[in-house]
Design a protein around this motif. Structure first.
Motif, PDB file in Angstrom:
ATOM      1  N   ALA A  63       4.404   2.189   6.208  1.00 31.74           N
ATOM      2  CA  ALA A  63       3.149   2.036   5.478  1.00 31.74           C
ATOM      3  C   ALA A  63       3.226   2.753   4.134  1.00 31.74           C
ATOM      4  O   ALA A  63       3.816   3.835   4.028  1.00 31.74           O
ATOM      5  N   LEU A  64       2.619   2.141   3.128  1.00 34.94           N
ATOM      6  CA  LEU A  64       2.529   2.731   1.794  1.00 34.94           C
ATOM      7  C   LEU A  64       1.171   2.408   1.187  1.00 34.94           C
ATOM      8  O   LEU A  64       0.591   1.345   1.471  1.00 34.94           O
ATOM      9  N   ARG A  65       0.708   3.301   0.343  1.00 40.66           N
ATOM     10  CA  ARG A  65      -0.473   2.978  -0.451  1.00 40.66           C
ATOM     11  C   ARG A  65      -0.131   1.814  -1.371  1.00 40.66           C
ATOM     12  O   ARG A  65       1.002   1.671  -1.835  1.00 40.66           O
ATOM     13  N   VAL A  91       0.707  -9.543  -1.092  1.00 41.74           N
ATOM     14  CA  VAL A  91       0.328  -8.942   0.186  1.00 41.74           C
ATOM     15  C   VAL A  91      -0.660  -9.838   0.924  1.00 41.74           C
ATOM     16  O   VAL A  91      -0.604  -9.968   2.156  1.00 41.74           O
ATOM     17  N   ALA A  92      -1.552 -10.486   0.183  1.00 42.41           N
ATOM     18  CA  ALA A  92      -2.489 -11.418   0.818  1.00 42.41           C
ATOM     19  C   ALA A  92      -1.747 -12.557   1.506  1.00 42.41           C
ATOM     20  O   ALA A  92      -2.103 -12.978   2.616  1.00 42.41           O
ATOM     21  N   ARG A  93      -0.698 -13.072   0.861  1.00 36.90           N
ATOM     22  CA  ARG A  93       0.101 -14.142   1.466  1.00 36.90           C
ATOM     23  C   ARG A  93       0.845 -13.629   2.709  1.00 36.90           C
ATOM     24  O   ARG A  93       0.975 -14.340   3.697  1.00 36.90           O
ATOM     25  N   LEU A  94       1.343 -12.400   2.622  1.00 34.74           N
ATOM     26  CA  LEU A  94       2.049 -11.813   3.766  1.00 34.74           C
ATOM     27  C   LEU A  94       1.085 -11.524   4.911  1.00 34.74           C
ATOM     28  O   LEU A  94       1.462 -11.605   6.086  1.00 34.74           O
ATOM     29  N   GLU A  95      -0.159 -11.168   4.578  1.00 32.36           N
ATOM     30  CA  GLU A  95      -1.181 -10.975   5.614  1.00 32.36           C
ATOM     31  C   GLU A  95      -1.442 -12.274   6.362  1.00 32.36           C
ATOM     32  O   GLU A  95      -1.641 -12.272   7.587  1.00 32.36           O
ATOM     33  N   GLU A  96      -1.460 -13.388   5.640  1.00 32.04           N
ATOM     34  CA  GLU A  96      -1.702 -14.688   6.263  1.00 32.04           C
ATOM     35  C   GLU A  96      -0.630 -15.014   7.299  1.00 32.04           C
ATOM     36  O   GLU A  96      -0.901 -15.691   8.296  1.00 32.04           O
ATOM     37  N   VAL A 143       2.096  -8.330   7.281  1.00 33.54           N
ATOM     38  CA  VAL A 143       1.573  -7.097   6.682  1.00 33.54           C
ATOM     39  C   VAL A 143       0.077  -7.035   6.972  1.00 33.54           C
ATOM     40  O   VAL A 143      -0.594  -8.071   7.043  1.00 33.54           O
ATOM     41  N   GLU A 144      -0.426  -5.821   7.151  1.00 36.25           N
ATOM     42  CA  GLU A 144      -1.866  -5.640   7.280  1.00 36.25           C
ATOM     43  C   GLU A 144      -2.316  -4.562   6.319  1.00 36.25           C
ATOM     44  O   GLU A 144      -1.576  -3.625   6.026  1.00 36.25           O
ATOM     45  N   ARG A 145      -3.524  -4.736   5.795  1.00 38.66           N
ATOM     46  CA  ARG A 145      -4.103  -3.750   4.890  1.00 38.66           C
ATOM     47  C   ARG A 145      -5.143  -2.915   5.620  1.00 38.66           C
ATOM     48  O   ARG A 145      -5.990  -3.444   6.319  1.00 38.66           O
ATOM     49  N   LEU A 146      -5.030  -1.610   5.415  1.00 44.90           N
ATOM     50  CA  LEU A 146      -5.927  -0.668   6.070  1.00 44.90           C
ATOM     51  C   LEU A 146      -6.620   0.184   5.020  1.00 44.90           C
ATOM     52  O   LEU A 146      -6.053   0.469   3.956  1.00 44.90           O
ATOM     53  N   GLN A 159      -6.194   1.694  -0.518  1.00 43.60           N
ATOM     54  CA  GLN A 159      -5.811   0.874   0.619  1.00 43.60           C
ATOM     55  C   GLN A 159      -4.350   1.099   0.936  1.00 43.60           C
ATOM     56  O   GLN A 159      -3.552   1.423   0.053  1.00 43.60           O
ATOM     57  N   ILE A 160      -4.021   0.913   2.192  1.00 39.59           N
ATOM     58  CA  ILE A 160      -2.652   1.086   2.662  1.00 39.59           C
ATOM     59  C   ILE A 160      -2.145  -0.249   3.187  1.00 39.59           C
ATOM     60  O   ILE A 160      -2.868  -0.970   3.887  1.00 39.59           O
ATOM     61  N   ALA A 161      -0.930  -0.598   2.808  1.00 40.89           N
ATOM     62  CA  ALA A 161      -0.269  -1.783   3.356  1.00 40.89           C
ATOM     63  C   ALA A 161       0.694  -1.318   4.434  1.00 40.89           C
ATOM     64  O   ALA A 161       1.482  -0.402   4.210  1.00 40.89           O
ATOM     65  N   ARG A 162       0.626  -1.962   5.589  1.00 41.04           N
ATOM     66  CA  ARG A 162       1.495  -1.573   6.703  1.00 41.04           C
ATOM     67  C   ARG A 162       2.266  -2.789   7.201  1.00 41.04           C
ATOM     68  O   ARG A 162       1.705  -3.874   7.380  1.00 41.04           O
TER      69      ARG A 162
END
Length: 206
Positions: A79-81, A100-105, A109-112, A121-124
């Motif tokens: 995870a990284l900011r 990141v939005a495409r990777l979330e789909e 990746v998930e954003r926290l 926000q953190i991407a994990r």
């Protein structure tokens, strides 16, 4: 105002010029510098085209997305900011947000929300995303070897690293110094996944 150049082979576009020269004289490239510049352009375009094509063809992802997965895989807790990830992957924040939005789909990746910073926000990297990276890495590194390292000897590899370091040092990155995680902890050092294998164990853990 008319600008006259006595070396027509060196266009202002090639020099990256986007304004009007007034008093200062242009620092035209020598014949050897011009040759080096043209060869550098050809080499990097050929290399990145080959790497991009291989990743798209065999893994269905662009190299920019692969790089995001790599950076997250190397970070503590994967995870990284978002600000730190943008700096690490040399992406603008807007471009990174889109990627990141495409990777979330895809569920990779998930954003926290950051517990200590409402604006952050953190991407994990998820287990599914890590599995996708582990699957893509072997063929990717083989392409990198074919396109780059198989063409160089050991001395040239050392020179390439030194030259690349000098060029990269000339372009300062984000000076904000954002921490990589909410608590400001830095990711642990590990073997880079970009030219090797995913930094953590190949089999994702729960």
């Amino acid at each position: 105002m008319t600008i006259t150049a006595d070396r027509s082979c060196q266009t202002l576009n090639y020099l990256g010029y986007d304004g009007v020269m007034a008093d200062s004289q242009p620092r035209w490239l020598s014949a050897e510098e011009q040759r080096a510049w043209r060869m550098f352009l050809a080499a990097t375009q050929t290399l990145f085209s080959a790497v991009e094509s291989q990743l798209q063809r065999e893994s269905g992802i662009p190299h920019a997305y692969y790089e995001i997965l790599v950076r997250l895989s190397e970070a503590e807790d994967r995870a990284l900011r978002m600000s730190q990830l943008a700096e690490a992957s040399t992406s603008s924040k807007s471009r990174l947000s889109h990627a990141v939005a495409r990777l979330e789909e895809r569920g990779w990746v998930e954003r926290l929300d950051c517990e200590t910073d409402r604006r952050g926000q953190i991407a994990r990297l998820t287990d599914t995303g890590f599995a996708a990276l582990a699957a893509a890495a072997p063929s990717h590194v083989e392409q990198v070897r074919r396109s780059l390292f198989d063409r160089l000897n050991a001395e040239q590899v050392t020179q390439l690293a030194a030259i690349s370091t000098a060029i990269a040092a000339g372009e300062p990155g984000d000076a904000d110094g954002c921490p990589s995680s909410c608590g400001g902890e830095s990711p642990e050092d590990g073997e880079p996944a970009e030219l090797g294998r995913p930094a953590k164990a190949v089999s994702p853990t729960g």
